[in-house]
Design a protein around this motif. Structure first.
Motif, PDB file in Angstrom:
ATOM      1  N   ARG A 173       0.318 -37.325  14.482  1.00 45.65           N
ATOM      2  CA  ARG A 173      -0.444 -38.259  15.310  1.00 45.65           C
ATOM      3  C   ARG A 173       0.406 -39.436  15.775  1.00 45.65           C
ATOM      4  O   ARG A 173       0.410 -39.788  16.957  1.00 45.65           O
ATOM      5  N   THR A 174       1.118 -40.072  14.848  1.00 48.32           N
ATOM      6  CA  THR A 174       1.919 -41.252  15.198  1.00 48.32           C
ATOM      7  C   THR A 174       3.066 -40.875  16.120  1.00 48.32           C
ATOM      8  O   THR A 174       3.385 -41.598  17.075  1.00 48.32           O
ATOM      9  N   CYS A 175       3.685 -39.731  15.870  1.00 46.62           N
ATOM     10  CA  CYS A 175       4.778 -39.282  16.741  1.00 46.62           C
ATOM     11  C   CYS A 175       4.285 -39.054  18.165  1.00 46.62           C
ATOM     12  O   CYS A 175       4.972 -39.399  19.129  1.00 46.62           O
ATOM     13  N   LEU A 176       3.099 -38.472  18.303  1.00 41.26           N
ATOM     14  CA  LEU A 176       2.534 -38.263  19.635  1.00 41.26           C
ATOM     15  C   LEU A 176       2.260 -39.599  20.311  1.00 41.26           C
ATOM     16  O   LEU A 176       2.545 -39.784  21.501  1.00 41.26           O
ATOM     17  N   LEU A 177       1.717 -40.545  19.558  1.00 34.30           N
ATOM     18  CA  LEU A 177       1.445 -41.878  20.085  1.00 34.30           C
ATOM     19  C   LEU A 177       2.724 -42.517  20.619  1.00 34.30           C
ATOM     20  O   LEU A 177       2.754 -43.084  21.725  1.00 34.30           O
ATOM     21  N   LEU A 178       3.796 -42.420  19.851  1.00 34.11           N
ATOM     22  CA  LEU A 178       5.062 -43.029  20.246  1.00 34.11           C
ATOM     23  C   LEU A 178       5.723 -42.275  21.404  1.00 34.11           C
ATOM     24  O   LEU A 178       6.377 -42.872  22.255  1.00 34.11           O
ATOM     25  N   ALA A 179       5.545 -40.971  21.442  1.00 37.67           N
ATOM     26  CA  ALA A 179       6.101 -40.191  22.566  1.00 37.67           C
ATOM     27  C   ALA A 179       5.425 -40.564  23.875  1.00 37.67           C
ATOM     28  O   ALA A 179       6.076 -40.682  24.918  1.00 37.67           O
ATOM     29  N   LEU A 180       4.108 -40.774  23.837  1.00 39.01           N
ATOM     30  CA  LEU A 180       3.363 -41.087  25.056  1.00 39.01           C
ATOM     31  C   LEU A 180       3.605 -42.514  25.537  1.00 39.01           C
ATOM     32  O   LEU A 180       3.282 -42.844  26.683  1.00 39.01           O
ATOM     33  N   THR A 181       4.162 -43.363  24.679  1.00 35.94           N
ATOM     34  CA  THR A 181       4.460 -44.741  25.069  1.00 35.94           C
ATOM     35  C   THR A 181       5.960 -44.988  25.241  1.00 35.94           C
ATOM     36  O   THR A 181       6.403 -46.130  25.316  1.00 35.94           O
ATOM     37  N   GLY A 182       6.735 -43.911  25.285  1.00 33.26           N
ATOM     38  CA  GLY A 182       8.164 -44.031  25.572  1.00 33.26           C
ATOM     39  C   GLY A 182       9.018 -44.447  24.406  1.00 33.26           C
ATOM     40  O   GLY A 182      10.167 -44.837  24.600  1.00 33.26           O
ATOM     41  N   MET A 186       9.474 -42.356  21.524  1.00 31.03           N
ATOM     42  CA  MET A 186      10.094 -41.168  20.953  1.00 31.03           C
ATOM     43  C   MET A 186      10.258 -40.143  22.062  1.00 31.03           C
ATOM     44  O   MET A 186       9.463 -40.108  23.012  1.00 31.03           O
ATOM     45  N   ARG A 187      11.271 -39.293  21.920  1.00 35.42           N
ATOM     46  CA  ARG A 187      11.578 -38.298  22.953  1.00 35.42           C
ATOM     47  C   ARG A 187      11.012 -36.940  22.549  1.00 35.42           C
ATOM     48  O   ARG A 187      11.356 -36.400  21.484  1.00 35.42           O
ATOM     49  N   ALA A 188      10.133 -36.405  23.384  1.00 29.56           N
ATOM     50  CA  ALA A 188       9.561 -35.089  23.117  1.00 29.56           C
ATOM     51  C   ALA A 188      10.624 -34.007  23.267  1.00 29.56           C
ATOM     52  O   ALA A 188      11.601 -34.165  23.995  1.00 29.56           O
ATOM     53  N   THR A 189      10.410 -32.898  22.566  1.00 24.68           N
ATOM     54  CA  THR A 189      11.351 -31.781  22.601  1.00 24.68           C
ATOM     55  C   THR A 189      11.030 -30.805  23.713  1.00 24.68           C
ATOM     56  O   THR A 189      11.929 -30.217  24.327  1.00 24.68           O
ATOM     57  N   GLU A 190       9.735 -30.616  23.982  1.00 20.89           N
ATOM     58  CA  GLU A 190       9.335 -29.669  25.013  1.00 20.89           C
ATOM     59  C   GLU A 190       8.109 -30.186  25.750  1.00 20.89           C
ATOM     60  O   GLU A 190       7.408 -31.087  25.281  1.00 20.89           O
ATOM     61  N   GLY A 191       7.858 -29.611  26.921  1.00 24.10           N
ATOM     62  CA  GLY A 191       6.706 -29.997  27.710  1.00 24.10           C
ATOM     63  C   GLY A 191       6.976 -31.207  28.588  1.00 24.10           C
ATOM     64  O   GLY A 191       8.102 -31.722  28.656  1.00 24.10           O
ATOM     65  N   PRO A 250      10.565 -37.841  29.321  1.00 24.30           N
ATOM     66  CA  PRO A 250      11.173 -39.074  28.803  1.00 24.30           C
ATOM     67  C   PRO A 250      12.097 -39.780  29.793  1.00 24.30           C
ATOM     68  O   PRO A 250      12.675 -40.799  29.463  1.00 24.30           O
ATOM     69  N   ARG A 251      12.247 -39.236  31.012  1.00 23.71           N
ATOM     70  CA  ARG A 251      13.209 -39.800  31.962  1.00 23.71           C
ATOM     71  C   ARG A 251      12.959 -41.277  32.224  1.00 23.71           C
ATOM     72  O   ARG A 251      13.896 -42.065  32.320  1.00 23.71           O
ATOM     73  N   ARG A 252      11.698 -41.683  32.355  1.00 21.60           N
ATOM     74  CA  ARG A 252      11.361 -43.071  32.667  1.00 21.60           C
ATOM     75  C   ARG A 252      10.824 -43.801  31.434  1.00 21.60           C
ATOM     76  O   ARG A 252       9.954 -44.665  31.545  1.00 21.60           O
ATOM     77  N   GLN A 280      11.064 -44.555  15.075  1.00 16.33           N
ATOM     78  CA  GLN A 280      12.170 -45.488  15.242  1.00 16.33           C
ATOM     79  C   GLN A 280      11.779 -46.596  16.208  1.00 16.33           C
ATOM     80  O   GLN A 280      11.292 -46.326  17.296  1.00 16.33           O
ATOM     81  N   ALA A 281      12.001 -47.835  15.808  1.00 14.46           N
ATOM     82  CA  ALA A 281      11.688 -48.956  16.681  1.00 14.46           C
ATOM     83  C   ALA A 281      12.716 -49.047  17.798  1.00 14.46           C
ATOM     84  O   ALA A 281      13.847 -48.591  17.668  1.00 14.46           O
TER      85      ALA A 281
END
Length: 265
Positions: free
Chosen positions: A47-56, A58-63, A73-75, A246-247
């Motif tokens: 859950r937390t990883c998804l939250l951080l991925a959607l707010t830039g 953390m970098r997602a691996t796929e999709g 993650p480009r922007r 990671q902060a």
């Protein structure tokens, strides 16, 4: 057309794999600006990883994913400028030794130094102080936190706050930056049924005001858009522990500079 305030958020087959396996996988959803999105799942389901991925953060691996029309993650850096974190353990935690006033002053200073325009920075000190106070008061009101009702008003230490009060303070700090996207972790953790209802009512009011809200929880309210992690449609992680978030290094450096300037380092 994108709202002038809230941010639309989309995900298509989003997944993140860490050294211990998949944190989350096959996440797909789309919401309009001003939506309340509950990221529901058991602890350790990503859950937390998804939250951080959607707010830039953390970098997602796929999709693929977008926030406010900005592709991740480009922007990611641009997404971080429109998104703010409420309480996220290990990333945006409150300092228990700080008072409410110290947290508010630090955040207002960071906002002025790193996000303010040159014109705003050149305004007379009295005007800058008044503008900062107005922004703080507005954030506190939106978060439903009345410092006068605390044991020592704004001089109350974070360690003396109740769980719901600490949640409101974290949200208020995030709102000082007037984000288009607000992310809150562990929304319903250690809250009574009545307190949980208050917390969701707060997030509903923010979404109704136009801010898109992403909230991690163990049980989503019926009126939220629910995104589930750890479901049968996703590959379960090989280790139930989530990768440590990671902060943003730039944020950490900015916080240290602000503490030095305000005399709290």
């Amino acid at each position: 057309m994108e709202s002038a305030h809230g941010a639309a958020v989309t995900a298509d087959g989003l997944g993140l794999k860490g050294p211990r396996g998949w944190a989350f996988r096959e996440v797909t959803f789309s919401v309009s600006p001003g939506s309340l999105v509950a990221i529901e799942g058991p602890s350790g389901s990503g859950r937390t990883c998804l939250l951080l991925a959607l707010t830039g953060r953390m970098r997602a691996t796929e999709g693929e994913a977008t926030a406010g029309g900005l592709r991740l993650p480009r922007r990611a850096a641009a997404v971080r400028r429109i998104a703010a974190l409420g309480p996220v353990p290990g990333v945006s935690e409150l300092d228990p030794a700080f008072t409410v006033a110290e947290h508010l002053r630090e955040r207002a200073l960071l906002q002025r130094r790193f996000d303010g325009s040159l014109r705003a920075l050149l305004r007379p000190r009295r005007e800058r102080v008044a503008a900062a106070r107005a922004r703080i008061d507005g954030a506190l009101e939106a978060a439903g936190l009345d410092p006068a009702a605390l044991p020592k008003a704004e001089r109350t230490s974070v360690r003396d706050l109740e769980r719901l009060e600490a949640l409101r303070l974290s949200v208020a700090l995030a709102l000082i930056g007037r984000p288009r996207l607000l992310a809150v972790d562990d929304t319903d953790l250690k809250l009574s049924d009545a307190e949980r209802a208050e917390a969701w009512e707060l997030l509903r009011s923010l979404a109704a005001g136009g801010t898109t809200v992403l909230a991690v929880c163990s049980q989503a309210p019926e009126d939220a858009v629910t995104v589930r992690t750890g479901s049968t449609g996703a590959t379960a992680p090989t280790d139930t522990r989530e990768p440590a978030p990671q902060a943003d290094p730039a944020h950490e450096e900015g916080t240290a500079d602000a503490l030095a300037e305000t005399g709290h380092a």
